[in-house]
Design a protein around this motif. Sequence first.
Motif, PDB file in Angstrom:
ATOM      1  N   MET A  42       0.828  -1.206   0.000  1.00 39.04           N
ATOM      2  CA  MET A  42       0.000   0.000   0.000  1.00 39.04           C
ATOM      3  C   MET A  42       0.862   1.255   0.000  1.00 39.04           C
ATOM      4  N   GLU A  43       1.983   1.214   0.733  1.00 37.25           N
ATOM      5  CA  GLU A  43       2.862   2.381   0.792  1.00 37.25           C
ATOM      6  C   GLU A  43       3.543   2.648  -0.546  1.00 37.25           C
ATOM      7  N   LEU A  44       3.911   1.567  -1.240  1.00 42.03           N
ATOM      8  CA  LEU A  44       4.668   1.723  -2.485  1.00 42.03           C
ATOM      9  C   LEU A  44       3.782   2.055  -3.679  1.00 42.03           C
ATOM     10  N   TYR A  45       2.627   1.392  -3.776  1.00 45.41           N
ATOM     11  CA  TYR A  45       1.838   1.480  -5.004  1.00 45.41           C
ATOM     12  C   TYR A  45       0.605   2.370  -4.888  1.00 45.41           C
ATOM     13  N   HIS A  46       0.277   2.813  -3.691  1.00 44.20           N
ATOM     14  CA  HIS A  46      -0.875   3.704  -3.493  1.00 44.20           C
ATOM     15  C   HIS A  46      -2.101   3.219  -4.265  1.00 44.20           C
ATOM     16  N   PRO A  47      -2.619   2.056  -3.910  1.00 43.21           N
ATOM     17  CA  PRO A  47      -3.763   1.493  -4.655  1.00 43.21           C
ATOM     18  C   PRO A  47      -5.010   2.373  -4.521  1.00 43.21           C
ATOM     19  N   ASP A  48      -5.936   2.175  -5.448  1.00 44.95           N
ATOM     20  CA  ASP A  48      -7.178   2.946  -5.374  1.00 44.95           C
ATOM     21  C   ASP A  48      -8.015   2.456  -4.193  1.00 44.95           C
ATOM     22  N   GLN A  49      -9.133   3.123  -3.980  1.00 45.99           N
ATOM     23  CA  GLN A  49      -9.939   2.862  -2.792  1.00 45.99           C
ATOM     24  C   GLN A  49     -10.409   1.411  -2.713  1.00 45.99           C
ATOM     25  N   ASP A  50     -10.877   0.875  -3.830  1.00 48.54           N
ATOM     26  CA  ASP A  50     -11.381  -0.505  -3.817  1.00 48.54           C
ATOM     27  C   ASP A  50     -10.272  -1.500  -3.481  1.00 48.54           C
ATOM     28  N   GLU A  51      -9.124  -1.312  -4.123  1.00 44.50           N
ATOM     29  CA  GLU A  51      -7.993  -2.211  -3.871  1.00 44.50           C
ATOM     30  C   GLU A  51      -7.497  -2.067  -2.438  1.00 44.50           C
ATOM     31  N   ARG A  52      -7.500  -0.835  -1.952  1.00 45.86           N
ATOM     32  CA  ARG A  52      -7.051  -0.584  -0.579  1.00 45.86           C
ATOM     33  C   ARG A  52      -7.962  -1.288   0.434  1.00 45.86           C
ATOM     34  N   LEU A  53      -9.260  -1.212   0.206  1.00 46.42           N
ATOM     35  CA  LEU A  53     -10.208  -1.879   1.100  1.00 46.42           C
ATOM     36  C   LEU A  53     -10.009  -3.393   1.081  1.00 46.42           C
ATOM     37  N   LYS A  54      -9.705  -3.917  -0.096  1.00 45.93           N
ATOM     38  CA  LYS A  54      -9.480  -5.354  -0.226  1.00 45.93           C
ATOM     39  C   LYS A  54      -8.225  -5.771   0.553  1.00 45.93           C
ATOM     40  N   ILE A  55      -7.164  -4.970   0.419  1.00 49.91           N
ATOM     41  CA  ILE A  55      -5.913  -5.271   1.131  1.00 49.91           C
ATOM     42  C   ILE A  55      -6.123  -5.171   2.642  1.00 49.91           C
ATOM     43  N   GLU A  56      -6.834  -4.134   3.063  1.00 50.96           N
ATOM     44  CA  GLU A  56      -7.083  -3.959   4.499  1.00 50.96           C
ATOM     45  C   GLU A  56      -7.911  -5.112   5.062  1.00 50.96           C
ATOM     46  N   LYS A  57      -8.795  -5.655   4.247  1.00 50.31           N
ATOM     47  CA  LYS A  57      -9.585  -6.807   4.682  1.00 50.31           C
ATOM     48  C   LYS A  57      -8.676  -8.012   4.925  1.00 50.31           C
ATOM     49  N   TYR A  58      -7.713  -8.215   4.020  1.00 53.39           N
ATOM     50  CA  TYR A  58      -6.747  -9.302   4.209  1.00 53.39           C
ATOM     51  C   TYR A  58      -5.931  -9.076   5.483  1.00 53.39           C
ATOM     52  N   ILE A  59      -5.492  -7.836   5.670  1.00 57.88           N
ATOM     53  CA  ILE A  59      -4.680  -7.518   6.849  1.00 57.88           C
ATOM     54  C   ILE A  59      -5.454  -7.808   8.131  1.00 57.88           C
ATOM     55  N   HIS A  60      -6.703  -7.378   8.182  1.00 61.23           N
ATOM     56  CA  HIS A  60      -7.515  -7.624   9.378  1.00 61.23           C
ATOM     57  C   HIS A  60      -7.712  -9.120   9.612  1.00 61.23           C
ATOM     58  N   GLY A  61      -7.837  -9.865   8.527  1.00 58.53           N
ATOM     59  CA  GLY A  61      -7.971 -11.314   8.661  1.00 58.53           C
ATOM     60  C   GLY A  61      -6.721 -11.939   9.264  1.00 58.53           C
ATOM     61  N   PHE A  62      -5.555 -11.496   8.790  1.00 55.84           N
ATOM     62  CA  PHE A  62      -4.294 -12.011   9.338  1.00 55.84           C
ATOM     63  C   PHE A  62      -4.123 -11.594  10.800  1.00 55.84           C
ATOM     64  N   LEU A  63      -4.528 -10.367  11.121  1.00 54.33           N
ATOM     65  CA  LEU A  63      -4.421  -9.900  12.503  1.00 54.33           C
ATOM     66  C   LEU A  63      -5.344 -10.691  13.428  1.00 54.33           C
ATOM     67  N   ASP A  64      -6.504 -11.069  12.921  1.00 54.43           N
ATOM     68  CA  ASP A  64      -7.408 -11.905  13.720  1.00 54.43           C
ATOM     69  C   ASP A  64      -6.770 -13.266  14.001  1.00 54.43           C
ATOM     70  N   MET A  65      -6.096 -13.818  12.990  1.00 56.50           N
ATOM     71  CA  MET A  65      -5.411 -15.100  13.191  1.00 56.50           C
ATOM     72  C   MET A  65      -4.257 -14.950  14.175  1.00 56.50           C
ATOM     73  N   LEU A  66      -3.554 -13.818  14.097  1.00 54.09           N
ATOM     74  CA  LEU A  66      -2.475 -13.557  15.056  1.00 54.09           C
ATOM     75  C   LEU A  66      -3.013 -13.470  16.477  1.00 54.09           C
ATOM     76  N   ALA A  67      -4.160 -12.823  16.622  1.00 56.76           N
ATOM     77  CA  ALA A  67      -4.771 -12.709  17.946  1.00 56.76           C
ATOM     78  C   ALA A  67      -5.142 -14.086  18.492  1.00 56.76           C
ATOM     79  N   PHE A  68      -5.591 -14.963  17.611  1.00 57.06           N
ATOM     80  CA  PHE A  68      -5.929 -16.326  18.027  1.00 57.06           C
ATOM     81  C   PHE A  68      -4.675 -17.072  18.476  1.00 57.06           C
ATOM     82  N   ILE A  69      -3.601 -16.947  17.696  1.00 56.15           N
ATOM     83  CA  ILE A  69      -2.339 -17.610  18.045  1.00 56.15           C
ATOM     84  C   ILE A  69      -1.773 -17.041  19.342  1.00 56.15           C
ATOM     85  N   GLU A  70      -1.987 -15.752  19.554  1.00 54.04           N
ATOM     86  CA  GLU A  70      -1.499 -15.102  20.769  1.00 54.04           C
ATOM     87  C   GLU A  70      -2.072 -15.766  22.021  1.00 54.04           C
TER      88      GLU A  70
END
Length: 224
Positions: free
Chosen positions: A167-195
């Motif tokens: 996201m920092e390098l390519y500055h995706p548009d709003q739709d792509e950014r929302l999609k990436i953030e959704k993936y990030i939140h999913g990974f963070l949820d898994m990290l919280a579970f592992i924690e």
Amino acid sequence: MAHRPPQLDNTPNIPDILERAEDLNLMLHHLESTSDSTEMPEYNYFDRSGLIQCSVSSGMLNAATKLAGDSDPVLRCVLICSLYEEGYTELAEQHLLEIVHKLFPPRTPYQEAARIYGEILYDQARYEEASAIFAALAEACPSMASVRYASAACRLQEKVLRLRRRMELYHPDQDERLKIEKYIHGFLDMLAFIEQTHWHSTWNDKQKSNLPEQISANIKQNRP
């Protein structure tokens, strides 16, 4: 025939125990305050290991280092573990870097030291290096379940890091950014579970005061 009561002549009484504790305390303070280690008392592994742990928890790091010495790998690992457990992560890392070539592949008595090194790298956001250590430990020690969770946490952190950099390098548009953030939140949820498996070491308030400021900040950032 009447039975005689057991003889307690050889059992140390409370004054003897207190006197021995005072002698040990004086010895540790002497080791801490002097640069001369030639008069190091002779102790077996069990006693010396306990004294190292006691010295570190009391903040007498010079004494602990002298008790561990440089030649015995078991005592060296006891020192590293004690330093890390009390929050002296920078000192633990310094000792680890001196034996890092012995951590791969992780064999006895270096397995716990290798796990600690993996945690240190993780808290420095060096996830790829940490993952390699945890993966090697998982292979060498199948019963050490915590390192499998640690390895999974490293991989998830790497994914989050790559997506944020994208996201920092390519500055995706709003739709792509929302999609990436959704993936990030999913990974963070898994990290919280592992924690919740508590794979990573924790420190109490006193021990946290010994942690480097940057590491404390990274630990907070790594916790979902």
